[in-house]
Design an enzyme around this catalytic site. Sequence first.
Site, mmCIF file in Angstrom:
data_model
loop_
_atom_site.group_PDB
_atom_site.id
_atom_site.type_symbol
_atom_site.label_atom_id
_atom_site.label_comp_id
_atom_site.label_asym_id
_atom_site.label_seq_id
_atom_site.Cartn_x
_atom_site.Cartn_y
_atom_site.Cartn_z
ATOM 1 N N PRO A 55 3.376 14.909 -20.493
ATOM 2 C CA PRO A 55 2.560 16.103 -20.763
ATOM 3 C C PRO A 55 1.462 15.776 -21.770
ATOM 4 C CG PRO A 55 4.673 16.252 -21.897
ATOM 5 C CD PRO A 55 4.721 15.011 -21.053
ATOM 6 N N GLU A 56 0.341 16.456 -21.642
ATOM 7 C CA GLU A 56 -0.746 16.309 -22.607
ATOM 8 C C GLU A 56 -0.779 17.566 -23.473
ATOM 9 O OE1 GLU A 56 -4.380 14.780 -20.870
ATOM 10 O OE2 GLU A 56 -3.299 14.050 -19.112
ATOM 11 N N ARG A 63 15.016 10.719 -17.382
ATOM 12 C CA ARG A 63 14.886 9.296 -17.731
ATOM 13 C C ARG A 63 15.248 8.987 -19.180
ATOM 14 N NH1 ARG A 63 9.535 6.912 -15.176
ATOM 15 N NH2 ARG A 63 10.463 5.005 -16.014
#
Length: 289
Positions: free
Chosen positions: A2-3, A125
Site C-alpha cells: 500500500p502507498e 506472507r
Amino acid sequence: MPELPEVETVRKGLAKLLPGRVIKSVDFDWAKSFQAAEADVKEFMVGAEIKHVKRRAKALIIELSTGYSLVIHLKMTGQLVFRSSDERFGAGHPTDSLVGELPDKSTRATIKFSDGGRLFFNDQRKFGWIKLLPTAEVPNIDFMKKAGPEPLSIDFNWKILRDRFMKRKGTNIKAALLDQSVVAGVGNIYADEALWGAKIHPSTLVKSLTARQFHRLYDELAFVLKLAIKKGGSTDRNYVDADGRKGSYLSFARVFRREGRPCPRCGREIVKTKVAGRGTHLCPRRQKP
Ligand SMILES: [Zn+2]
C-alpha cells in the site's frame, strides 16, 4: 504494497470505529506479526481504551489510554478488518479475507474489544507487523527515524521537496520518489502518475531537473495523493471501507497500468518500461528522456 493514500484510507476507516473501544484480549499465532512483551500486553494493552488512530508514512499508530501505542505496518499482504454485530470494515491487500469468515488461515492477530467488536490483522506472507511500545518511543523506532517528510503536511512545499531530492542528485527521479527516506509514502502508482502530470521522464537525473519542474512535480504529487485519498485508495478488487465503498483510484489513473491505451493528454499510446527496477508507465511524447 500500500502507498500513502491506501494507508490513509485504512486510518480513516479505523478512526471512525476504534476510538472509545476498550481492549479485552489479544490472540496471535506468529510472534513476528505481533511484537510485544507479554508483561506489556497485560499491563498496557488489556483494559486500555483506544484514543486515536494516526498515520505516519505507511504505518498506522493506534494510541492507547495507557500511554502505549500499537504501530502497524501492512507491508505486502497485510489487512486490517474490523467486525462487530453491526459494523464491517476491511482494507489492505485485496483477498477474500476482507469479506469472508474470520479468523481464517491468514489471521495473525485478533484484538477483541469489551463490546464484542474484533479487529483482525491478516497477513498471508507474514512481512507485516504490529509493535506495542510506549507512545513517546514511537518516533525513535527505526521505521519512523528513516521516514522522510509527509508530502501532504501543511509545512511541506516544493522547495523542501527539491532540497530532499537534491540529496540524491545522481539518481533518477523515479528512484528518488520511491525512496521512503526522501519523501514518505510514495510508491510505484503515484510516482508514475505524478511524473506523467509533471511531464518528466522517470529516468531523468535529479540534478538535471529545473526549479519549475520540481514545482510542477510537487503540485502533481499533492494532486494525485489527495485525489486517491478521496477515492479511497487504489485497490480495485474486493475492498470495502467503513461505508462499504470500494477503493477506486485506479479507474482515475492516467498512466498506471494503461500501457497500449491512449494518453489522456495527447492521444499517443502509453508505454510500459522499466526504471529503478520497477514497471514504469509513461507517455513517450510528453515525457522525453
Ligand atoms: Zn501524452
